[in-house]
Write a protein that holds these residues in place. Sequence first.
Motif, mmCIF file in Angstrom:
data_model
loop_
_atom_site.group_PDB
_atom_site.id
_atom_site.type_symbol
_atom_site.label_atom_id
_atom_site.label_comp_id
_atom_site.label_asym_id
_atom_site.label_seq_id
_atom_site.Cartn_x
_atom_site.Cartn_y
_atom_site.Cartn_z
ATOM 1 N N TYR A 1 -57.564 32.849 -44.771
ATOM 2 C CA TYR A 1 -57.167 34.260 -44.749
ATOM 3 C C TYR A 1 -57.294 34.739 -43.312
ATOM 4 O O TYR A 1 -58.340 34.569 -42.692
ATOM 5 C CB TYR A 1 -58.112 35.054 -45.664
ATOM 6 C CG TYR A 1 -57.822 36.528 -45.712
ATOM 7 C CD1 TYR A 1 -56.908 37.035 -46.631
ATOM 8 C CD2 TYR A 1 -58.447 37.413 -44.835
ATOM 9 C CE1 TYR A 1 -56.626 38.393 -46.680
ATOM 10 C CE2 TYR A 1 -58.169 38.771 -44.880
ATOM 11 C CZ TYR A 1 -57.260 39.258 -45.803
ATOM 12 O OH TYR A 1 -56.983 40.596 -45.847
ATOM 13 N N VAL A 2 -56.230 35.299 -42.772
ATOM 14 C CA VAL A 2 -56.279 35.806 -41.396
ATOM 15 C C VAL A 2 -55.911 37.280 -41.420
ATOM 16 O O VAL A 2 -54.820 37.656 -41.861
ATOM 17 C CB VAL A 2 -55.305 35.046 -40.464
ATOM 18 C CG1 VAL A 2 -55.428 35.567 -39.024
ATOM 19 C CG2 VAL A 2 -55.554 33.547 -40.503
ATOM 20 N N GLN A 3 -56.838 38.088 -40.960
ATOM 21 C CA GLN A 3 -56.541 39.513 -40.835
ATOM 22 C C GLN A 3 -56.074 39.744 -39.404
ATOM 23 O O GLN A 3 -56.793 39.426 -38.463
ATOM 24 C CB GLN A 3 -57.802 40.312 -41.090
ATOM 25 C CG GLN A 3 -57.654 41.757 -40.703
ATOM 26 C CD GLN A 3 -58.950 42.485 -40.975
ATOM 27 O OE1 GLN A 3 -59.300 42.706 -42.121
ATOM 28 N NE2 GLN A 3 -59.650 42.813 -39.917
ATOM 29 N N VAL A 4 -54.877 40.277 -39.258
ATOM 30 C CA VAL A 4 -54.367 40.408 -37.895
ATOM 31 C C VAL A 4 -54.944 41.654 -37.228
ATOM 32 O O VAL A 4 -55.721 41.542 -36.291
ATOM 33 C CB VAL A 4 -52.833 40.341 -37.872
ATOM 34 C CG1 VAL A 4 -52.313 40.490 -36.444
ATOM 35 C CG2 VAL A 4 -52.379 38.991 -38.445
ATOM 36 N N LEU A 5 -54.620 42.833 -37.697
ATOM 37 C CA LEU A 5 -55.226 44.031 -37.110
ATOM 38 C C LEU A 5 -56.123 44.681 -38.153
ATOM 39 O O LEU A 5 -55.754 44.790 -39.323
ATOM 40 C CB LEU A 5 -54.155 45.037 -36.671
ATOM 41 C CG LEU A 5 -53.275 44.607 -35.501
ATOM 42 C CD1 LEU A 5 -52.252 45.692 -35.171
ATOM 43 C CD2 LEU A 5 -54.092 44.271 -34.266
ATOM 44 N N SER A 6 -57.288 45.125 -37.721
ATOM 45 C CA SER A 6 -58.179 45.750 -38.703
ATOM 46 C C SER A 6 -57.772 47.212 -38.904
ATOM 47 O O SER A 6 -57.126 47.811 -38.042
ATOM 48 C CB SER A 6 -59.633 45.645 -38.257
ATOM 49 O OG SER A 6 -59.869 46.482 -37.160
#
Length: 739
Positions: A665-670
């Motif tokens: 799982y990659v969160q790009v911008l929080s």
Amino acid sequence: MITYNKEARTFKLDTPNTTYMIGLVDEEDFVGHIYYGRKLKENDAQYLLRTEEAPYVPSKNNRERCSFYDCFPFEYPSDGIGDYREGCINVRTASGHAGCMLTYVSHEIMEGKPALEGLPATFGAADECATLKLICEDKYVGMQVELLYTVFYDTDVITRSVRVTNTGAQHFFLTKVYSACIDMDNRNFDMVSMHGSWARERHIQRKTLGYGLQNVSSIRGVSSHQDHPFLALVDKSTTQEQGEVYAMNFVYSGNFRAQAEVSQFDYVRMSMGIHPENFCWKLDCGESFQAPEVVMVYTDKGFDGMTAAFHRLYRKHLIRGEYKDKKRPVLINNWEATYFDFDTEKLLSIAREAAKLGIEMFVLDDGWFGRRNGDNCALGDWQVNETKLKGGLKYLVDEINQLGMKFGIWFEPEMISADSDLYRAHPDWTIAIPGRPASEARQQFVLDLSRQEVVDCIYGQMASVLRSANVEYVKWDMNRHLCDLGSYGLADDRQGELFHRYVLALYQMQDRLTKDFPHLLLENCSSGGARFDPGMLYYSPQIWCSDDTDAIERLAIQEGTALLYPLSTIGAHVSDCPNHIVGRVTPFETRGIVALAGTFGYELDVTKIPQADRERIPAQVAMYHQYNDLVREGDYYRIASYSQNHEYDCWQVVSADQSQSLVTYVQVLSRANVKSRCIRLKGLAEDRYYKVETTSVEFVEEDSIEAKVYSGDTLMKAGLLISELRGDFRARLISLTGV
Ligand code: GLA
């Protein structure tokens, strides 16, 4: 299974879940395409040929022969005779005329799959697949055309190729020869393809298919960064998990065209093959031309179904060699660490530090040969530069081996620099139009591989380097495209063969390399991923995916690549920050997690990166060893796409026995003030329970999902909660173990 029904004059080709049908029509024996789609129980669909409708077959209504040709669903249509849609084959006869038409002569159904002369192709034993050879002819040209179809028993794939033979009394020129075609009713399809640029390869595009011709192609001499030899027609309603997909992928590494043409009657013709531009192959009497293979997939299970079929085929029936099913050594490549500025001591200092951290192979990239201190010279002079590499290659390799590491080396065998001893000796060995100065790109020319003496000279130089030391890996690069198409070695009436002869020679060289050095791990590369195609995968089990090593840019690049190719083939490394291509700074942990979905390695100066990052490497290497079997062999599922949702990316691999799974799982911008995100998993056993653990805990403050047990059924239907990650470009690995 392949069956021929004598009464109906139909062929039925069945894979586990699909049927493909061909019919012979009229006393003239036209070969028509009846059906491709979900598996049919019966052999009764030939009415789809619509021969009982006007304009009827020519034997009933010869005054409208052209109209018949212009709407009949041909199995392998031809140009110039009255079908005004684009055909798959054309010729220019000795008298200068174009146009041909194929009719059935005979057929053969055999077990297994014959090899394609000089070309990479999928393979399968007698109990794994069956092949139909349909022999057709144009007696006016004096041409026999063999249409080959193979059905695989373990995957929903049909492969096709075409072989053309001059059976007449005079030569002719083959001016176009595609490898596959499907004529069917348009069902309001969308067209899916992949596009990009250097460092931005294989971004997926989906658009409405309209009337007329729409194509993707390359005329660059390579499959290219810009377009990909892949095309899919999908229902408007098709999603990742469901809906119909018709896909084609070309087992070829040069020019291609993939197209769909919606005609006046709302039929669609989908075809793929060698691009006809600058293609003109002379066939003397008795000579044959073998066109490359197209892999066709039909599924009603959306993109997941399509991807599963391609992955399975390529793993089992295309990729070869010792490393096919083996874990690859964790490598460190010196390109981004040093570029051209190195000597033996500098390389050894990187290798010593890398060895301490658990890295297993050192790869020496560009700059070790001739007088190569920049990208402006010495290609073609494959002798070790002993001013830079004091003590020679063997000394360096022995020292590296002493550290317990393997050694690999970079070549760019297809190129020649104007400033090289090779060019000074053989200026006519370059591809150029005699009398016209050829254009340089990256200050280099392309070697004329259609000349066997050029192939032998370069291969000989490479082989002697490889024999001079214990080299266990080769990165084969190719850093410019072809233009100024001309060969000093080919006859005037064979100049149109150069593009394809170039690709055949490339295959010949890689074939020799893999046979002479069977233990070598070969990684192909072309300015990153300009030649990431099934043709190259036949020779190398992995291909450098992109020069863009930024973990966020890689999300879309690796998503597109994994749409067709197994993760085990995708060259992926952790590089330094700010990233050399885009200048972005991402956490070291995220770079490692994204590279884990590929071959995994490092591309940085391990002596110069921050101490905190260096200290993370042993754990990353351990993570690779823990999960690589699963990543390499497991079934891959796309869960969410950052390219589409602009927030996060998510993919999953599941072991064949469904006992293990890994979710990335990659969160790009929080974002502010958000709840945990619910993601629905795939591929698990409904009736099993899984222990769910977050394996990457570096930045996780509060972990609500750690080490809990859930049922596969719930995880797939209801989903898994991923708690908020603070900060941008953050990634998490979640492992599932059946309990
Ligand atoms: C290409 C490759 C890089 C590197 C350089 C060396 O750009 O993609 O990885 O090998 O060439 O010149």
